[in-house]
Motif scaffolding. Structure first.
Motif, short mmCIF file in Angstrom:
data_model
loop_
_atom_site.label_atom_id
_atom_site.label_comp_id
_atom_site.label_asym_id
_atom_site.label_seq_id
_atom_site.Cartn_x
_atom_site.Cartn_y
_atom_site.Cartn_z
N SER A 223 58.88 43.01 39.56
CA SER A 223 57.89 42.81 38.50
C SER A 223 57.12 41.50 38.64
N LYS A 224 57.67 40.55 39.39
CA LYS A 224 57.03 39.23 39.47
C LYS A 224 55.60 39.30 40.00
N PRO A 225 55.35 39.89 41.19
CA PRO A 225 53.95 39.99 41.64
C PRO A 225 53.11 40.88 40.74
N VAL A 226 53.75 41.92 40.17
CA VAL A 226 53.03 42.79 39.24
C VAL A 226 52.63 42.00 38.00
N PHE A 227 53.56 41.16 37.52
CA PHE A 227 53.28 40.35 36.34
C PHE A 227 52.17 39.34 36.64
N THR A 228 52.24 38.71 37.82
CA THR A 228 51.20 37.75 38.20
C THR A 228 49.83 38.42 38.22
N THR A 229 49.80 39.60 38.82
CA THR A 229 48.55 40.37 38.84
C THR A 229 48.13 40.73 37.42
N THR A 230 49.12 41.06 36.60
CA THR A 230 48.85 41.45 35.22
C THR A 230 48.24 40.30 34.43
N VAL A 231 48.73 39.07 34.68
CA VAL A 231 48.17 37.91 33.99
C VAL A 231 46.71 37.73 34.35
N TYR A 232 46.41 37.84 35.64
CA TYR A 232 45.01 37.74 36.06
C TYR A 232 44.20 38.90 35.51
N GLY A 233 44.85 40.09 35.46
CA GLY A 233 44.17 41.24 34.87
C GLY A 233 43.87 41.01 33.41
N ALA A 369 43.66 38.54 44.91
CA ALA A 369 42.34 39.15 44.67
C ALA A 369 42.00 39.12 43.18
N TYR A 370 42.99 39.41 42.34
CA TYR A 370 42.77 39.36 40.90
C TYR A 370 42.51 37.93 40.42
N MET A 371 43.20 36.97 41.05
CA MET A 371 43.01 35.57 40.67
C MET A 371 41.58 35.12 40.92
N LEU A 372 41.04 35.48 42.08
CA LEU A 372 39.67 35.10 42.41
C LEU A 372 38.69 35.73 41.43
N ALA A 373 38.87 37.03 41.14
CA ALA A 373 37.98 37.71 40.20
C ALA A 373 38.05 37.06 38.82
N CYS A 402 31.95 40.86 39.39
CA CYS A 402 33.24 40.30 39.81
C CYS A 402 34.27 41.40 40.07
N ILE A 403 34.24 42.46 39.27
CA ILE A 403 35.16 43.58 39.49
C ILE A 403 34.86 44.27 40.82
N LEU A 404 33.58 44.46 41.12
CA LEU A 404 33.20 45.10 42.39
C LEU A 404 33.65 44.26 43.58
N LEU A 405 33.52 42.93 43.47
CA LEU A 405 33.97 42.03 44.53
C LEU A 405 35.48 42.15 44.72
#
Length: 507
Positions: A223-233, A369-373, A402-405
């Motif tokens: 869940s850790k990388p998923v959570f990190t992505t989720t935070v950026y999401g 990728a989510y962090m940059l967006a 930003c989403i397309l990028l």
């Protein structure tokens, strides 16, 4: 033969999930349409802000755990499944308690941040909702892993119908304000909670259970990388709405919330595909499947998703004003521009990016990728507000770009992981045929409706859609876009049901 049956099973399961998603979509549209007409923009905007706060904070507090159900249950024997469900549910309950406390004690602070004093009281009423809904968030994932998607469709239908009744009736019959809508939502959450607790145990009803060897550490590690992505999401999904609510007011927030919405059926289709594919990709990765098997399954999903999403997306873009006015009323007609802007995202929403990256253990690249967006959206929104560009359309353009990028970056990572190129991940010839047929059908529909006279609202929308569908079906046939092949598994399954009924003597 076995391979074909597996493919059929995936398609049929995804179809049931799509039906469940359609019910959720219908509830959202019906509720928004009714509340928009009975409530003032200020009250409706406040209600939408409550839902916005819940849905965005939910992204953080869920820790990416719903995907853990699909990932781990597909890898362990069924007799260990209930123990796994209990472990993940306990994590949900703990996070739900914290979430509810944040809403209850932080209501005034959140209302101050969004500049809407009406929010505070409504958030306190709403505070119990996370405790009711979060522990049963994984119901659909659990049932899908065990090929019980039909139950998901029934569950979604019943729970969403109760949500319409509980949310809309108090507004229509008692008082048209945000508080009554919020209280109705909470009541419907109680019903969802009870039914969810029953159904999440359904796949294990006749199974002798034993402890799973998978521990909490392994679940949290997944869940850790998923959570990190989720935070950026969370940052990505909430930033634009936050800026609109903070700097433009509740009425403009209502306009933005109604207009700048990804087409629900696009997310509905991909969510259904994702729910089926995550356990499938997880199994393939564990058994050491070849890259070509991943690519073949990927392209099949892309083509099937595109064949439905692309025509409807282009139609919605062309007839955006009619759609917005029909659903929300003419006072929201300006929101159609926002609806057209976000269509660009829908046209790329045909690939289960996150699913395959998690299955390939590329969670870190996904998070980057989510962090940059997220950073770009925040930075550009701050710049637009600082430079006094008072335009919610500009906020929408920034978000869309930003989403397309971000999605372009994800495609690059996936292609490298599979030792191929981006070009080979997309069925270009089929995609171009679908896009061309869709565009031609839209043009003919617009021109024909113009010749028939100046029609607007539901009459113009219905006429345009009928012309579009008939034209598209004709052009698709000429372009050899085989929808019979796409939907053959569903048709075959319906035929099996009919034969079974006939054999049982009910025909």
């Amino acid at each position: 033969m076995a391979k074909e049956n597996t493919g059929n099973s995936r398609t049929v399961q995804a179809s049931w999930l799509t039906l469940a998603g359609f019910m959720s979509l219908s509830v959202g549209i019906i509720t928004a349409a009714i509340l928009s007409r009975f409530m003032t923009k200020s009250e409706y905007g406040t209600y939408r802000q409550v839902i916005y706060i819940y849905s965005t904070l939910l992204i953080i507090f869920s820790l990416g755990l719903p995907k853990a159900y699909s990932y781990f249950l597909a890898r362990i024997p069924r007799d260990e499944g209930l123990d796994m469900v209990k472990k993940i549910s306990m994590l949900f309950i703990g996070m739900a308690a914290v979430f509810s406390a944040v809403l209850l004690f932080g209501a005034d602070t959140i209302a101050g941040l969004l500049g809407n004093p009406l929010l505070a009281e409504n958030l306190r009423y709403f505070a119990v909702t996370p405790i009711l809904l979060m522990p049963v968030m994984g119901v659909e994932n659990v049932l899908t892993v065990y090929k019980m998607s039909r139950v998901v469709a029934v569950y979604a239908t019943v729970s969403r119908l109760f949500m319409i009744i509980c949310t809309v009736l108090p507004v229509v019959m008692i008082k048209a304000d945000a508080t009554h809508a919020v209280i109705g939502f909470v009541v419907s959450s109680v019903i969802t909670c009870i039914s969810g607790y029953i159904l999440i145990r359904l796949p294990f009803r006749n199974t002798v259970q034993r402890k799973t060897k998978t521990g909490l550490k392994e679940i949290i590690r997944f869940s850790k990388p998923v959570f990190t992505t989720t935070v950026y999401g969370f940052v990505i999904s909430s930033t634009s709405l936050f800026f609109v609510g903070r700097y433009f007011g509740a009425e403009e927030f209502a306009m933005f919330a109604n207009g700048y919405k990804e087409l629900p059926f696009a997310g509905m289709i991909i969510s259904a595909a994702t729910a089926v594919l995550l356990p499938e990709f997880s199994k393939m990765q564990k058994t050491g499947a070849m890259n070509r098997e991943f690519i073949s399954l990927w392209k099949s999903v892309v083509y099937k998703s595109l064949s439905v999403i692309c025509p409807l997306s282009l139609f919605c873009c062309v007839f955006a004003k009619d759609i917005i006015c029909t659903i929300y009323g003419t006072e929201y007609s300006d929101a159609s521009v926002l609806f057209q802007i976000i269509t660009m995202i829908n046209l790329t929403y045909v690939m289960p990016y996150n699913t395959i990256m998690l299955a390939l253990d590329r969670g870190k690249e996904l998070a980057r990728a989510y962090m940059l967006a997220a950073a770009l959206i925040v930075g550009l929104n701050i710049m637009s507000v600082s430079l006094s560009f008072h335009s919610i359309a500009l906020i929408a353009v920034i978000h869309t770009s930003c989403i397309l990028l971000c999605r372009a970056m994800l495609m690059a990572v996936i292609s490298r992981s599979l030792n191929t190129t981006v070009a080979k991940l997309v069925p270009w010839k089929k995609s171009i045929r679908i896009l061309t047929a869709s565009a031609a059908a839209c043009l003919i529909a617009v021109f024909t409706r113009y010749l028939l006279g100046n029609m607007h609202g539901i009459a113009g929308l219905t006429t345009g859609f009928c012309i579009f569908i008939m034209t598209y079906c004709f052009i698709a046939g000429m372009a050899k876009i085989d929808y019979k092949e796409i939907f053959r598994p569903i048709i075959s399954r319906i035929g099996i049901y009919k034969n079974n009924i006939s054999d049982a003597g009910y025909a």
